[in-house]
Design an enzyme around this catalytic site. Structure first.
Site, PDB file in Angstrom:
ATOM      1  N   ASP A 112       0.840  -1.193   0.000  1.00 25.13           N
ATOM      2  CA  ASP A 112       0.000   0.000   0.000  1.00 25.13           C
ATOM      3  C   ASP A 112       0.879   1.248   0.000  1.00 25.13           C
ATOM      4  O   ASP A 112       2.090   1.177   0.279  1.00 25.13           O
ATOM      5  CB  ASP A 112      -0.897  -0.032   1.244  1.00 25.13           C
ATOM      6  N   GLU A 114       2.817   4.636  -4.307  1.00 24.87           N
ATOM      7  CA  GLU A 114       2.895   5.416  -5.555  1.00 24.87           C
ATOM      8  C   GLU A 114       4.262   6.070  -5.775  1.00 24.87           C
ATOM      9  O   GLU A 114       4.631   6.237  -6.957  1.00 24.87           O
ATOM     10  CB  GLU A 114       1.782   6.481  -5.575  1.00 24.87           C
ATOM     11  N   ASP A 149      -9.036   3.040  -3.001  1.00 25.33           N
ATOM     12  CA  ASP A 149     -10.130   3.573  -2.182  1.00 25.33           C
ATOM     13  C   ASP A 149     -11.313   4.000  -3.038  1.00 25.33           C
ATOM     14  O   ASP A 149     -11.580   5.195  -3.245  1.00 25.33           O
ATOM     15  CB  ASP A 149      -9.635   4.747  -1.341  1.00 25.33           C
TER      16      ASP A 149
END
Length: 788
Positions: A443, A446, A522
């Site tokens: 997670d 990026e 999300d």
């Protein structure tokens, strides 16, 4: 500080708490200062185009065409893929490619063409280069699939990376798909799409762009054929798409266009043409076979940010067992860490995590851990101390370690573009395995670094190894998560060589499938979010990432019972079947939505469990062929325009068609059927395609159809594999592939091939072999025979 940044700073302090808010303000200013001093000013720029052809140098598979102000290298590979690179760009080095560039096709020859141009004629495509640098890809029959106009560059006068633009034309009837994970798909509407992996910072829905995974990969489908195009540059950029219009403007077609603008990097391109299956086979041979998930990872996963304790996990698992609901994995989010620090455990709330993991495993349930790349910058933190000693963290242009802000507070970031750092990070998973975890979800990679204003990521001036070539975050950003996935996958293979790793990542780039899959991130808790979930899975599959799925029920908020159930029913037919929610969201356990939803969810779960052998077969086929589990309706018939425009249903492999309910209050829906006979899998009523049919979709189920003649491997009532055969249409035959694998190891089971045909009044099923037809290896159950 301008007024807008001041307002954002005040809001940041108030929204996330004073301490963390102040950190995000400080981080935003650090990032701005680092880029102000660490990035060269572009200053004046000089525009350039290739010019006219000067000379040509033929070579294996193509050759080099030299223009007055650039040169073009062309290569046709033995797998049919076409490469071209401007300004001397070659296929390597590349983060997308698996291994070395494929071998050149010795039969492809660069030869003169009309009007002073040149061409390369190969078995599957012809590449034509005009005398001013336009590149055209044609089918063997002479149909033009795409035409890339001469590119343009803008070079800083004082030196540095050149910006460039490539405009391409496709047929007026062409439709665009892909570009990574896009919420507005699967068919991409006209508009501009950014190529910069981004945490949107809020729950997203259709129209939000960019998201966590962006890829310069397009699948283009037209009457003339299908092709995939990949521009191999990881720099920031945009793609502007405009569909064509037939009969526009004085009776002439208006072509479709794709305009790619990149802030740097090489201008190099790969094109693969053919059927969708052939295209993705070539793409997989180029970028790597998809990782094969262990069998348990194809079951149902339950996750939540905020389980809070071992007792809460046990309570949830007991609820699944009590209600007779199959469960295969439980995921622990950042709240199981000690103060959100990666590779740690909160000993107060999870004092005996290995014992819990062993208890769950005895019930057939695996434990999956979140892993974030950010490391708390705190002496005494073992990962920070070890990383500091090994010099693994990203530094800025002045040589200082870059600091950001993530969940644990002030944090530093490993440079995964360095082989030594990947090896170090991969070894850290030993702690996770010792805690009893069987799988991992990456997670915040990026990478995300919270900021009160500006981009929520590392400074663009941050320095990276880039495999020893050296460079900055402008080039490394989009491949950061890909390299982190590689580190985890390769580390797990060393630490536990007997089991295939299970890993999925929120972010990534071309080639992510080599190491695992992904999920939606999300997604918003509403009906548009449900629709976006399907778009993401289909689009990623067409970019070569077959294993993905959404947060069922949406990440934030409180889904209505109807919305949760419809999402759950869709998820039961997607590769990653996972309920998940945020700390602030309502519950996601099926029994929390009432007795009716519980019963219908149980039906969906039981059906998923029954179809596990089929999912396992699709996983093996994806590994061997690159074909995604979830396929658009046009997969086998891209020439059918009605199917190209249909994004609310999908094929699951070759045998099933799934039509989820994506709108509130619906108890019927229209379904576009491809050519052939299709059976409703509940009523066994037969429908003939191509046609649009209106079918019942009660709250208890979503419409699912089986292709006539399909042979599906399913789990029988005794738990063993059996063959579910749907009767062929009269005068037709059918068949299917079965890969019997229920394990976690590295064995490559044999593909079993079956045929189904009518013999008199009954359906006969045979296993193909070298000696002709044989008796099936598994029990057979024929369905739909009454509809002959």
């Amino acid at each position: 500080m301008n007024g807008r940044d001041l307002v954002r700073s005040v809001k940041a302090v108030g929204s996330v708490g004073a301490a963390q808010g102040v950190r995000t303000v400080r981080a935003a200013w650090r990032r701005r200062r680092a880029d102000a001093t660490g990035l060269p000013s572009r200053g004046a720029e000089r525009a350039r185009v290739p010019g006219a052809v000067q000379e040509v140098e033929p070579g294996p598979g193509g050759g080099v065409v030299r223009f007055s102000r650039s040169e073009l290298r062309i290569l046709v590979a033995v797998n049919g893929a076409v490469f071209w690179g401007w300004d001397g760009a070659e296929p390597e080095p590349s983060y997308a490619l698996a291994g070395r560039c494929p071998e050149a096709d010795p039969r492809a020859v660069l030869e003169p063409d009309k009007d002073g141009g040149w061409r390369v004629v190969a078995e599957r495509v012809t590449v034509v280069v005009s005398r001013h640098g336009a590149v055209e890809v044609r089918t063997p029959g002479g149909v033009t699939l795409r035409r890339d106009l001469p590119p343009r560059w803008w070079e800083p006068v004082g030196g540095g990376p050149a910006r460039w633009m490539q405009r391409s034309e496709v047929a007026a009837d062409a439709r665009f798909f892909g570009l990574g994970g896009r919420a507005s798909g699967p068919r991409l509407p006209d508009g501009t799409y950014r190529l910069w992996n981004t945490d949107p910072g809020h729950a997203f829905a259709p129209g939000d762009d960019p998201l966590y995974i962006t890829m310069p990969v397009q699948m283009v489908v037209s009457d003339g054929g299908t092709h995939l195009v990949f521009h191999d540059s990881s720099w920031d950029g945009t793609v502007t798409l405009r569909e064509g219009e037939e009969g526009a403007g004085s009776g002439h077609d208006r072509v479709g266009t794709s305009e790619l603008r990149m802030d740097g990097g090489p201008l190099r391109c790969w094109v693969m043409a053919g059927t969708p299956a052939r295209v993705l086979l070539a793409w997989a041979s180029l970028t790597g076979a998809p990782a094969l998930p262990p069998a348990w990872a194809l079951g149902h996963h339950h996750a939540r940010w905020g389980f809070g304790s071992e007792q809460e996990v046990r309570r949830i698992v007991a609820g699944y067992l009590e209600h007779g609901l199959p469960l295969d994995a439980v995921h622990l989010d950042i709240d199981h860490f000690d103060a959100h620090q990666v590779f740690t455990v909160d000993q107060d709330r999870f004092p005996k995590l290995p014992v819990l993991a062993e208890e769950l495993r005895r019930d057939g349930i695996r434990l999956v851990s979140i892993v974030d790349p950010a490391v708390k910058a705190l002496p005494g933190n073992a990962v920070y101390d070890g990383g500091t000693a090994e010099d693994v963290f990203v530094r800025d242009a002045s040589g200082r370690v870059v600091r950001g802000v993530v969940w644990p507070g002030e944090a530093v970031f490993p440079d995964f573009t360095h082989a030594r750092v990947r090896e170090w990070w991969g070894g850290l998973y030993e702690e996770r395995l010792a805690q009893g975890f069987s799988g991992f979800w990456h997670d915040m990679n990026e990478p995300t670094s919270f900021a009160a204003f500006g981009e929520a990521t590392l400074p663009r001036s941050a320095r990276h190894s880039l495999e020893g070539r050296g460079g900055d975050h402008r080039e490394a950003h989009n491949v950061y998560a890909l390299c982190m996935a590689r580190a985890g996958f390769e580390g797990l293979r060393k630490l536990d060589p007997q089991e295939r790793p299970f890993l999925f990542s929120r972010s990534g780039w071309a080639g992510l499938q080599r190491y695992g899959g992904t999920w939606s991130g999300d997604v918003a808790t509403d009906w548009p979010g449900l629709r976006a979930s399907l778009a993401l899975v289909m689009g990623l599959g067409l970019c070569g990432v077959p294993y993905s799925g959404p947060d069922i029920g949406g990440f934030d908020g409180d889904p209505s019972p109807e919305l949760f159930l419809r999402w759950f029913q869709l998820g039961a037919y997607l590769p990653l079947f996972r309920t998940h929610a945020s700390l602030r969201a309502g519950r996601r356990e099926p029994w929390e939505f009432g007795a009716e939803v519980l019963e219908h969810a149980r039906v969906a779960l039981v059906e998923r469990r029954r179809l596990l052998p089929y999912f396992m077969t699709l996983a093996h086929l994806a590994r061997r062929t690159g074909a995604p589990y979830v396929r658009p309706l046009w997969w086998a018939a891209p020439e059918e325009r009605a199917l190209r425009d249909c994004g609310d249903a999908f094929l699951l492999g070759d045998s099933l068609l799934v039509a989820p309910v994506l709108d509130p209050g619906a108890d019927r829906r229209a379904v576009q059927l491809p050519r052939g006979r299709w059976y409703d899998t509940v009523t066994e009523q037969a429908y003939e395609g191509p046609a649009q049919v209106l079918v019942d979709a009660p709250l208890s189920r979503i419409p699912v159809f089986a292709r006539a003649g399909a042979v599906l491997p399913v789990r029988g009532e005794d738990g063993k594999l059996e063959l579910e055969v749907w009767a062929p249409a009269p005068g037709r035959t059918g068949g299917g592939l079965v890969v019997p694998d229920g394990g976690d190891g590295w064995d490559e089971p044999e593909i079993e091939r079956y045929t189904a045909r009518w013999t008199g009044s009954r359906v006969v099923v045979e296993r193909e072999g070298e000696d002709g037809g044989g008796v099936p290896s598994h029990p057979v159950r024929v369905r739909g025979a009454g509809e002959r």
